[in-house]
Write a protein that holds these residues in place. Structure first.
Motif, PDB file in Angstrom:
ATOM      1  N   GLY A 205      26.253 -30.443 -80.866  1.00 51.85           N
ATOM      2  CA  GLY A 205      26.485 -29.343 -81.794  1.00 51.85           C
ATOM      3  C   GLY A 205      26.223 -27.994 -81.146  1.00 51.85           C
ATOM      4  N   VAL A 206      26.888 -26.965 -81.664  1.00 48.77           N
ATOM      5  CA  VAL A 206      26.721 -25.589 -81.190  1.00 48.77           C
ATOM      6  C   VAL A 206      25.534 -24.953 -81.911  1.00 48.77           C
TER       7      VAL A 206
ATOM      8  N   THR B  14      30.180 -29.820 -88.292  1.00 52.22           N
ATOM      9  CA  THR B  14      29.034 -29.284 -87.559  1.00 52.22           C
ATOM     10  C   THR B  14      28.754 -30.047 -86.278  1.00 52.22           C
ATOM     11  N   PHE B  15      28.911 -31.352 -86.309  1.00 49.63           N
ATOM     12  CA  PHE B  15      28.588 -32.173 -85.146  1.00 49.63           C
ATOM     13  C   PHE B  15      29.823 -32.926 -84.648  1.00 49.63           C
ATOM     14  N   VAL B  16      29.955 -32.958 -83.317  1.00 52.13           N
ATOM     15  CA  VAL B  16      31.091 -33.612 -82.657  1.00 52.13           C
ATOM     16  C   VAL B  16      30.608 -34.898 -81.989  1.00 52.13           C
ATOM     17  N   PRO B  17      31.186 -36.055 -82.312  1.00 56.76           N
ATOM     18  CA  PRO B  17      30.790 -37.301 -81.639  1.00 56.76           C
ATOM     19  C   PRO B  17      31.352 -37.363 -80.228  1.00 56.76           C
TER      20      PRO B  17
ATOM     21  N   GLY C  33      19.311 -25.476 -90.258  1.00 58.51           N
ATOM     22  CA  GLY C  33      20.132 -24.277 -90.378  1.00 58.51           C
ATOM     23  C   GLY C  33      20.436 -23.623 -89.039  1.00 58.51           C
ATOM     24  N   LEU C  34      20.181 -24.342 -87.938  1.00 59.24           N
ATOM     25  CA  LEU C  34      20.321 -23.751 -86.607  1.00 59.24           C
ATOM     26  C   LEU C  34      21.670 -24.029 -85.953  1.00 59.24           C
ATOM     27  N   PHE C  35      22.529 -24.813 -86.620  1.00 58.25           N
ATOM     28  CA  PHE C  35      23.796 -25.197 -86.001  1.00 58.25           C
ATOM     29  C   PHE C  35      24.974 -24.489 -86.665  1.00 58.25           C
ATOM     30  N   ALA C  36      25.989 -24.203 -85.846  1.00 59.37           N
ATOM     31  CA  ALA C  36      27.208 -23.549 -86.321  1.00 59.37           C
ATOM     32  C   ALA C  36      28.346 -24.558 -86.395  1.00 59.37           C
ATOM     33  N   GLN C  37      29.411 -24.205 -87.115  1.00 56.99           N
ATOM     34  CA  GLN C  37      30.583 -25.069 -87.160  1.00 56.99           C
ATOM     35  C   GLN C  37      31.270 -25.069 -85.800  1.00 56.99           C
TER      36      GLN C  37
ATOM     37  N   GLU D 244      15.273 -20.038 -83.821  1.00 56.10           N
ATOM     38  CA  GLU D 244      16.378 -19.170 -83.412  1.00 56.10           C
ATOM     39  C   GLU D 244      16.140 -18.527 -82.056  1.00 56.10           C
ATOM     40  N   GLY D 245      14.928 -18.654 -81.532  1.00 58.08           N
ATOM     41  CA  GLY D 245      14.650 -18.132 -80.208  1.00 58.08           C
ATOM     42  C   GLY D 245      14.973 -19.100 -79.088  1.00 58.08           C
ATOM     43  N   THR D 246      15.551 -20.235 -79.432  1.00 55.53           N
ATOM     44  CA  THR D 246      15.868 -21.232 -78.415  1.00 55.53           C
ATOM     45  C   THR D 246      16.867 -20.701 -77.394  1.00 55.53           C
ATOM     46  N   LYS D 247      16.759 -21.203 -76.165  1.00 60.20           N
ATOM     47  CA  LYS D 247      17.712 -20.846 -75.121  1.00 60.20           C
ATOM     48  C   LYS D 247      18.933 -21.753 -75.138  1.00 60.20           C
ATOM     49  N   ALA D 248      18.916 -22.778 -75.979  1.00 59.97           N
ATOM     50  CA  ALA D 248      20.024 -23.734 -76.017  1.00 59.97           C
ATOM     51  C   ALA D 248      21.269 -23.113 -76.641  1.00 59.97           C
ATOM     52  N   ASP D 249      22.398 -23.360 -76.005  1.00 60.69           N
ATOM     53  CA  ASP D 249      23.699 -23.007 -76.572  1.00 60.69           C
ATOM     54  C   ASP D 249      24.323 -24.224 -77.255  1.00 60.69           C
ATOM     55  N   VAL D 250      24.039 -25.397 -76.694  1.00 56.83           N
ATOM     56  CA  VAL D 250      24.539 -26.670 -77.213  1.00 56.83           C
ATOM     57  C   VAL D 250      23.388 -27.666 -77.179  1.00 56.83           C
ATOM     58  N   VAL D 251      23.322 -28.519 -78.196  1.00 55.31           N
ATOM     59  CA  VAL D 251      22.402 -29.660 -78.171  1.00 55.31           C
ATOM     60  C   VAL D 251      23.267 -30.916 -78.157  1.00 55.31           C
TER      61      VAL D 251
END
Length: 325
Positions: free
Chosen positions: A244-245, A116-119, A95-99, A73-80
Motif C-alpha cells: 500500500g501507498v 487501498t491495498f494491492v495484492p 488512516g495512514l494509507f492512500a488509494q 505520519e512522520g514515517t519515512k516509508a513511501d510504500v509498505v
C-alpha cells in the motif's frame, strides 16, 4: 582551468544525485534478501523510474504494521509491502494509507476490489515435513502425535497469525481445546518465518509452519524432493500479501507507479521462484514446472477482513492461555 572543470563536474554530479528521487519501501526481511524477489524487482523498476529504490526491513509482516503505527505520519516509508489480509483491517484503521489507483487482472481465489491495498502474491498455510515419515492429517491428530513443531509468533509474524486464524476458522469455539492439545508439540515460537524454517532444516523440529508452496523451493532450487506439505482435512487457511501507498509520502505518484510495476508481468514472473508463493497476476509463461505437484486444498479457509479483528483477539487469548499453562 583543469581544477575549475573538475570542480564543476563534482557540482553537477552532486546535483544529479540530489535530484534523483528516493522511494523508500518497508518490507519483511526475506523479501529484500539477495535470494528474495527484492533485488530483481528493484532493478526492474529502477530501469524505468529514474529513481533510487531503497528497502527498509522490519522483521515480518506484523512487525511492519507495528513500526508504521509507532512512526505515524512522520514515517519515512513511501510504500509498505508485506502486510496480508489478516492485517489490512488494522492497517486501514490507522488512516495512514492512500488509494492506489492500480488496475490489474488478478488471478486470485477471491474477487479483489480493494482500492487501498494491492495484492502481489498468495498461498495457503501448511505444515511442512520430510517425505517418507508418517504425518498427521488434521490438527487433532497432530495434537495427539509426538510430532515436534516450530511455529511463529502471531504478534510479529503473518504466518503465526495465520495459524491462529486457521485453527479458529476450522474449529470455532473448539479452538481453545485444539491449542491445549498442541502446546506439548511446540518446540518453540520464533519471531518470524525465517528462524522457524531454519530450525526445521537443522533438524530441531519434525514440522514447521510454512506454505503449501514451500516444497517447490526445494525441488526447483535444490533438486531436493524430500520435503512435503501436509494436506489437512479441515482445509487450509489462505494468505494474500499486499502493498500500500503511505498517504504522507512525498513520492505518492512514484509509489503508485511502483505498485503498478509490482503487478506487471516483469515483476510477477519473479515471485514464484524467489518468494515461493503464487503470483497475484498469472505471468504470461504460467507457473514454473515445480508448482505442478503441490498440495491443492479441498477447502480454502479465509475469515473476511471485517471479522478478523474480533477473531484475532479471541484466537490470541486462546493461544496465550494454552501456552502459559
Amino acid at each position: 582551468m583543469k581544477h575549475l572543470i573538475t570542480a564543476t563536474g563534482i557540482v553537477l554530479a552532486t546535483q544529479a544525485v540530489a535530484e534523483t528521487p528516493v522511494l523508500t519501501i518497508y518490507t519483511y526481511d526475506s523479501f529484500a534478501t539477495e535470494w528474495g524477489p527484492g533485488p530483481a524487482i528493484e532493478q526492474g523498476f529502477e530501469e524505468s523510474c529514474g529513481c533510487d529504490l531503497q528497502w527498509v526491513t522490519a522483521g515480518d509482516g506484523a512487525s511492519l504494521l507495528s513500526r508504521l503505527r509507532l512512526e505515524g505520519e512522520g514515517t519515512k516509508a513511501d510504500v509498505v509491502l508485506g502486510l496480508d489480509t489478516n492485517l489490512t483491517a488494522a492497517a486501514r484503521d490507522t488512516g495512514l494509507f492512500a488509494q492506489h489507483g492500480v488496475t490489474a487482472d488478478f488471478d486470485l481465489p477471491v474477487d479483489w476490489t480493494d482500492d487501498t491495498f494491492v495484492p502481489f502474491d498468495w498461498g495457503y498455510f501448511a505444515f511442512v515435513g520430510n517425505k517418507g515419515e508418517e504425518h498427521p492429517t488434521d490438527f487433532r491428530a497432530l495434537a495427539e502425535s509426538d510430532r515436534r513443531i516450530v511455529i511463529q509468533d502471531p504478534r510479529s509474524s503473518t504466518p503465526g497469525l495465520g495459524l491462529l486464524l486457521w485453527v479458529k476458522a476450522a474449529y470455532g469455539e473448539e479452538a481453545a481445546s485444539i491449542w491445549d492439545g498442541l502446546k506439548d508439540n511446540i518446540v518453540t515460537v520464533t519471531p518470524g518465518w525465517s528462524e522457524a524454517y531454519g530450525m526445521f532444516l537443522d533438524g530441531e523440529a519434525d514440522l514447521v509452519l510454512s506454505y503449501t508452496t514451500s516444497p517447490a523451493y526445494h525441488v526447483i532450487a535444490e533438486e531436493d524432493q524430500s520435503k512435503v506439505a501436509l494436506p489437512f482435512d479441515e482445509g487450509h487457511y489462505m494468505q494474500i500479501e499486499v502493498a500500500g501507498v503511505v498517504g504522507s509520502s512525498q513520492q505518492t505518484e512514484l509509489a503508485k507507479d511502483f505498485l503498478a510495476y509490482l503487478t506487471s508481468d516483469a515483476a510477477q514472473q519473479v515471485i514464484p521462484t524467489t518468494n515461493w508463493m503464487y503470483p497475484a497476476v498469472l505471468p504470461e509463461g504460467g507457473l514454473p514446472e515445480g508448482f505442478g505437484d503441490l498440495v491443492t486444498p479441498d477447502t480454502a479457509l479465509l475469515i473476511p477482513e471485517a471479522e478478523v479483528p474480533t477473531a484475532r483477539d479471541a484466537a490470541l487469548e486462546e493461544w496465550r492461555a494454552a501456552l502459559s499453562q
